[in-house]
Design an enzyme around this catalytic site. Structure first.
Site, PDB file in Angstrom:
ATOM      1  N   GLU A 113       0.834  -1.214   0.000  1.00  0.00           N
ATOM      2  CA  GLU A 113       0.000   0.000   0.000  1.00  0.00           C
ATOM      3  C   GLU A 113       0.863   1.255   0.000  1.00  0.00           C
ATOM      4  O   GLU A 113       0.520   2.248  -0.629  1.00  0.00           O
ATOM      5  CB  GLU A 113      -0.951  -0.007   1.194  1.00  0.00           C
ATOM      6  CG  GLU A 113      -2.045  -1.068   1.120  1.00  0.00           C
ATOM      7  CD  GLU A 113      -1.563  -2.462   1.457  1.00  0.00           C
ATOM      8  OE1 GLU A 113      -0.447  -2.605   2.022  1.00  0.00           O
ATOM      9  OE2 GLU A 113      -2.279  -3.424   1.157  1.00  0.00           O
TER      10      GLU A 113
ATOM     11  N   HIS B 287     -11.834  -5.421   8.746  1.00  0.00           N
ATOM     12  CA  HIS B 287     -12.583  -5.273   7.499  1.00  0.00           C
ATOM     13  C   HIS B 287     -13.835  -4.438   7.753  1.00  0.00           C
ATOM     14  O   HIS B 287     -14.863  -4.624   7.109  1.00  0.00           O
ATOM     15  CB  HIS B 287     -12.976  -6.633   6.906  1.00  0.00           C
ATOM     16  CG  HIS B 287     -11.803  -7.494   6.539  1.00  0.00           C
ATOM     17  ND1 HIS B 287     -11.141  -8.263   7.453  1.00  0.00           N
ATOM     18  CD2 HIS B 287     -11.175  -7.686   5.357  1.00  0.00           C
ATOM     19  CE1 HIS B 287     -10.145  -8.900   6.849  1.00  0.00           C
ATOM     20  NE2 HIS B 287     -10.141  -8.575   5.578  1.00  0.00           N
TER      21      HIS B 287
HETATM   22  C1  LIG Z   1      -1.966  -4.684   4.476  1.00  0.00           C
HETATM   23  C2  LIG Z   1      -2.927  -5.594   3.784  1.00  0.00           C
HETATM   24  N1  LIG Z   1      -3.208  -5.392   2.486  1.00  0.00           N
HETATM   25  C3  LIG Z   1      -4.094  -6.198   1.851  1.00  0.00           C
HETATM   26  C4  LIG Z   1      -4.714  -7.210   2.515  1.00  0.00           C
HETATM   27  C5  LIG Z   1      -5.746  -8.076   1.802  1.00  0.00           C
HETATM   28  N2  LIG Z   1      -5.214  -9.431   1.607  1.00  0.00           N
HETATM   29  C6  LIG Z   1      -5.461 -10.429   2.472  1.00  0.00           C
HETATM   30  S1  LIG Z   1      -4.665 -11.819   2.071  1.00  0.00           S
HETATM   31  C7  LIG Z   1      -3.982 -11.141   0.696  1.00  0.00           C
HETATM   32  C8  LIG Z   1      -3.057 -11.930  -0.169  1.00  0.00           C
HETATM   33  C9  LIG Z   1      -1.878 -12.444   0.580  1.00  0.00           C
HETATM   34  O1  LIG Z   1      -1.148 -13.325  -0.204  1.00  0.00           O
HETATM   35  P1  LIG Z   1       0.089 -14.132   0.340  1.00  0.00           P
HETATM   36  O2  LIG Z   1       0.877 -13.275   1.282  1.00  0.00           O
HETATM   37  O3  LIG Z   1       0.806 -14.707  -0.794  1.00  0.00           O
HETATM   38  O4  LIG Z   1      -0.549 -15.276   1.259  1.00  0.00           O
HETATM   39  P2  LIG Z   1      -1.473 -16.503   0.810  1.00  0.00           P
HETATM   40  O5  LIG Z   1      -2.881 -16.010   0.885  1.00  0.00           O
HETATM   41  O6  LIG Z   1      -1.073 -16.916  -0.542  1.00  0.00           O
HETATM   42  O7  LIG Z   1      -1.262 -17.559   1.841  1.00  0.00           O
HETATM   43  C10 LIG Z   1      -4.399  -9.811   0.560  1.00  0.00           C
HETATM   44  C11 LIG Z   1      -4.033  -8.920  -0.539  1.00  0.00           C
HETATM   45  C12 LIG Z   1      -4.389  -7.380   3.875  1.00  0.00           C
HETATM   46  N3  LIG Z   1      -4.933  -8.372   4.619  1.00  0.00           N
HETATM   47  N4  LIG Z   1      -3.493  -6.566   4.480  1.00  0.00           N
END
Ligand SMILES: Cc1ncc(C[n+]2csc(CCOP(=O)(O)OP(=O)(O)O)c2C)c(N)n1
Ligand SMILES: [Mg+2]
Lengths: 445, 419
Positions: free
Chosen positions: B141, B211
């Site tokens: 972000e 959220h």
């Molecule tokens: C600071 C922040 N930005 C966006 C999100 C929304 N979000 C939740 S999980 C996710 C993807 C995370 O992917 P990864 O780190 O590869 O973990 P995986 O889900 O593949 O285990 C996003 C964008 C969040 N939780 N926190």
């Protein structure tokens, strides 16, 4: 007391540090072209860019022990595990999809608000947990409930958190499902904002180092996805743990996706492993679907971490077989066939089962027995959790501060007054109040 | 690549009229993948039954304050223009599509937006305008905000998405220290007016701590930024197009529970609705009820409960208050807010109740209350009252007793009227 202790430990640390520097691919001899004031970088006259940590431009290799059929690959060292230990590994790996199948469907029925599965990542998480000490401090992202299961967090506790009932010891029903936490199991409470746990893990490692009772015994271990590793907090955490330094183990789950974003759009370099050396961190990439490779890698990483008091990183290559969460339909951005193929060709549970069978440690009957026993256990816990009420409504106002300031006290009393006035006549409130253990009656206690 | 570029030179209304029927099919056939599914208990009934939503073409075209992008005097406002049924995420998509078509420098970016975004607001835009203009960013972000600032500093139109308002805090430094102060610190030499940061905000019934938040209050002290929160699809399209074209950086917060539940007939042509103008939704003379975003609908319900209480509530509502005329105002732009409209109303009604989902302490309500007290002190017949979330995080299982709902608003109105 603390001062002399940290001095004592700084000696072996320097030794390990200089040893690892010697492994560097850059020549360390001083050059005839002179020297630089703040670095030992050799001076050269030939202009040459580099963009590879392997030196020859090749990809960083991936460590593997078992092939897809559970057969040890040539030259691999199979960790010495007993039949009993192997069975425990296998059982915990099987427990994850059992829980996932039921909780995913329970969410679909609207009984819980949200869920995230571990499908495909069972070996990465259980293998890591098995290689850690049970009292190493774990800071996880959210897809690592396997660590808790390995450490004996009960199925009832999992259910209580997901249902947010009054037995939820993770967070009194305040957080969304899968936001587990347990002090007893050295598992820090999950927080939805990504990557925030990563620099925190450097601080946890520092605290462990300063605690004489734990300094030579425990490390901090932080899990994160390849997506979260794009956050500034990842870089901050790596830098702090490497520079200060602190005994912090970085366990990256590279499952190929961050929600819909494939890792090819997450970074351009040789994924997360290439970053470790940039921070002076010992790093290894491992086949995350091979539980024995994960165990070997994490065991050695943990040893290095403890001995050097420094950061170490393991990148586990795996694949997110499930949708990102119950709020996601991954077929909007990847093919069904792609997922089916991965599931069939590279299933971490099958791979380990084949290994166990080859040792004569497992057979079809035991497989059937295990599956039905786990399913019964999970169903039983689910049915129980479903009937329990939420915590006391007064918990809405507790734990904000260690003590209660005037504004929160007044607001709590205001809600109590409102409930007295409208709680029985306004139907939506009357129904909702019944779902709390105290039915709102303890707000004024 | 070439096709969208060519198309982008066409006037906005031509492009949108031609493209939309095709797009609307595409949205409806793509699998739904919102991160927040509709709540198990169904959508908030106060939105579904709201009279504030403009569900006919005629009423939509008569939306107050609408400024049509094409200034064709010959086109009779009601006679010549078309509307289409859209929910709030479709209205966002429609506004973005117009912005991209009209302005070749415009780009849309953020986490997961290429496949349509977790709330479906960018569906089909990557296919329509190309991946060079509508693209995923890595998951950062602070990076997204900083990148957008750089892009905007070069005179481009940067439309960024932060996936949830709860996750805007890693970008706080870039937004508060950089975006807000860009023009001022350069003596007016540099500006980033082309930056718009869209982000889903407010509670959905099952979002828990991270959220559900309404972080607008955190930005109140960041002079130089604008903050806008729309209440409905028509508002969203017009305000978003204003935000995109405004010569200041704007944070545009979209109430995520309204993405699907708020549905209106939305004019197809390009139009804007001015920033920093509040809108009086229900005129009244006895009390001013001021809010923005989702609680607009709870306020509407509260007024209905006051004026015609169901039998169960009747004994609690003094008959003398039931005919009270409550004036409902949607603030729409939170920073800089429409002081004149609010003060004018309060001077008439002599009473003010402010409703927001964020906690009371440090919330936007406090700022408004202070200013109104200063300007209408002698007119006030009751203290300014704030009905807000409590000063606690947004606890999942406790949400129904944390967020200000129609009953709490009703009670606040009664207390203020009978003060
Ligand atoms: C600071 C922040 N930005 C966006 C999100 C929304 N979000 C939740 S999980 C996710 C993807 C995370 O992917 P990864 O780190 O590869 O973990 P995986 O889900 O593949 O285990 C996003 C964008 C969040 N939780 N926190
Ligand atoms: Mg991932």
């Amino acid at each position: 007391m603390l001062r002399s202790f940290s001095f004592k430990h700084s000696l072996p640390l320097t030794r390990v540090c200089s040893k690892s520097r010697a492994h560097s691919t850059l020549p360390s001899v001083s050059s005839s072209l002179g020297t630089l004031p703040t670095t030992q970088s050799p001076v050269v006259s030939k202009l040459s860019f580099f963009n590879s940590v392997t030196g020859d431009g090749s990809k960083i290799p991936t460590y593997r022990v078992l092939d897809g059929l559970g057969v040890p690959v040539e030259g691999a060292e199979v960790p010495e595990i007993s039949e009993q230990f192997a069975r425990r590994l296998y059982e915990k790996m099987q427990l994850l999809p059992t829980l996932d199948n039921i909780l995913y469907n329970v969410q679909r029925q609207g009984k819980i608000s949200f869920y995230m599965t571990s499908y495909g990542e069972e070996a990465a998480v259980i293998g890591s947990a098995a290689a850690l000490a049970d009292d190493d401090e774990v800071l996880a992202q959210y897809r690592e409930s396997g660590v808790l299961l390995w450490r004996g967090f009960t199925i009832d506790s999992i259910m209580a958190q997901c249902f947010g009932n009054h037995e939820d010891t993770s967070g009194k029903g305040r957080q969304m499902p899968v936001h587990f936490g347990s002090k007893q199991h050295h598992f820090h409470t999950i927080s939805s904002p990504l990557a925030t746990q990563i620099p925190q893990a450097a601080g946890v490692g520092f605290a462990l180092k300063r605690d004489p009772a734990r300094s030579s015994k425990n490390i901090a271990c932080v899990f994160f996805g390849e997506g979260a590793a794009s956050e500034g907090d990842f870089h901050a955490g790596m830098l702090l743990a490497s520079t200060l330094p602190t005994p912090t183990l970085f366990l990256a789950r590279n499952n190929g996706f961050a929600i819909s974003t494939p890792s090819s759009q997450q970074f351009y370099g040789d994924s997360l492993s290439a970053r470790g050396p940039g921070y002076g961190i010992d790093t290894v990439r491992v086949d995350g679907n091979d539980v024995l490779a994960v165990m070997n890698a994490v065991t050695d990483a943990r040893r290095r971490c403890l001995e050097s008091g420094r950061a170490v990183m393991v990148e586990m290559m795996t694949y997110r077989v499930g949708h990102h969460s119950t709020s996601d339909d991954s077929f909007a951005y990847r093919g069904r066939q792609e997922v089916e193929n991965k599931k069939k060709i590279d299933n971490p549970i099958t791979r380990f089962r084949l290994f166990m069978e080859s040792r004569g440690w497992w057979n079809e009957t035991e497989e059937e027995e295990l599956k039905s026993r786990l399913k019964q256990d999970v169903l039983k816990a689910f049915k129980r959790a479903e009937t329990l009420k939420k915590a006391d409504l007064k918990e809405l106002f507790t734990d904000v501060y260690a003590e209660e300031p005037w504004n929160i006290k007044e607001q709590r009393e205001e809600l109590a007054g409102l409930l007295k006035k409208y709680g029985q006549v306004w139907e939506p409130w009357r129904d909702e109040l019944k779902s709390f253990k105290d039915e709102g009656k303890k707000l004024l206690d | 690549m070439l096709a969208p570029r060519l198309r982008s030179r066409l006037p906005a209304f031509v492009s949108s009229v031609r493209d939309h029927p095709k797009q609307s099919c595409r949205w409806q056939t793509t699998a739904s993948t919102a991160v927040e599914p509709p709540p198990a208990s169904g959508h908030s009934s106060s939105v579904a039954s709201s009279k504030l939503l403009r569900i006919t073409r005629e009423s939509a075209l008569r939306t107050p304050g609408i400024v049509w992008a094409d200034e064709e005097p010959v086109r009779n406002i009601v006679g010549g223009r078309e509307t289409r049924k859209m929910n709030l995420y479709q209205a966002v998509r429609d506004a973005l599509s117009i912005a991209l078509a009209k302005d070749d420098t415009a780009v849309v970016f953020g986490e997961d937006i290429a496949f349509g975004g977790v709330f479906r607001c960018t569906m089909g835009l990557a296919e329509e305008f190309g991946r060079e203009r509508v693209f995923n960013t890595p998951l950062t972000e602070q990076g997204i905000a900083g990148f957008g600032i750089g892009l905007a500093s070069m005179g481009h139109t940067a439309i960024a998405e932060i996936q949830f308002a709860d996750y805007i805090f890693p970008a706080f430094d870039q937004l508060v220290n950089e975006a807000a102060k860009f023009r001022y610190r350069s003596g007016g030499n540099f500006s980033i007016g082309g930056l718009t940061v869209r982000t889903p905000t407010m509670a959905v019934g099952h979002g828990g701590l991270y959220h559900s938040q309404s972080p607008e209050g955190f930005f109140m002290g960041a002079a130089g930024l604008k903050i806008v929160i729309p209440r409905s699809p028509i508002q969203c399209k017009g305000l978003l197009l204003s935000a995109i074209r405004d010569p200041n950086p704007v944070i545009f917060m979209e109430p995520k529970i309204l993405y699907r539940s708020a549905v209106e007939q939305v004019p197809i042509d390009g139009y804007t609705i001015p920033l920093s103008r509040a809108e009086t939704l229900i005129p009244g003379s006895d009390l001013t009820l001021l809010t923005w975003g989702t609680p607009v609908y709870h306020c509407e319900s509260a007024i209905q409960l006051l004026n015609s209480p169901p039998p169960s509530l009747a004994p609690l509502i003094p008959p003398s208050l039931r005919s009270a005329k409550v004036e409902l105002i949607d603030l729409r732009t939170i920073l800089p807010w429409d002081m004149e409209a609010v003060v004018e109303s309060v001077r008439r009604t002599k009473r003010l109740v402010i409703v927001h989902e964020a906690g009371m302490t440090g919330g936007v309500g406090g700022e408004i209350a202070a200013e109104v007290s200063k300007r209408a002190f002698l007119r006030l017949e009751a203290p300014v009252r704030r009905i807000t979330g409590w000063d606690v995080p947004a606890a999942l299982q406790f949400e129904k007793f944390n967020m200000p709902d129609e009953i709490r608003i009703l009670d606040g109105i009664i207390e203020t009227l009978s003060y």
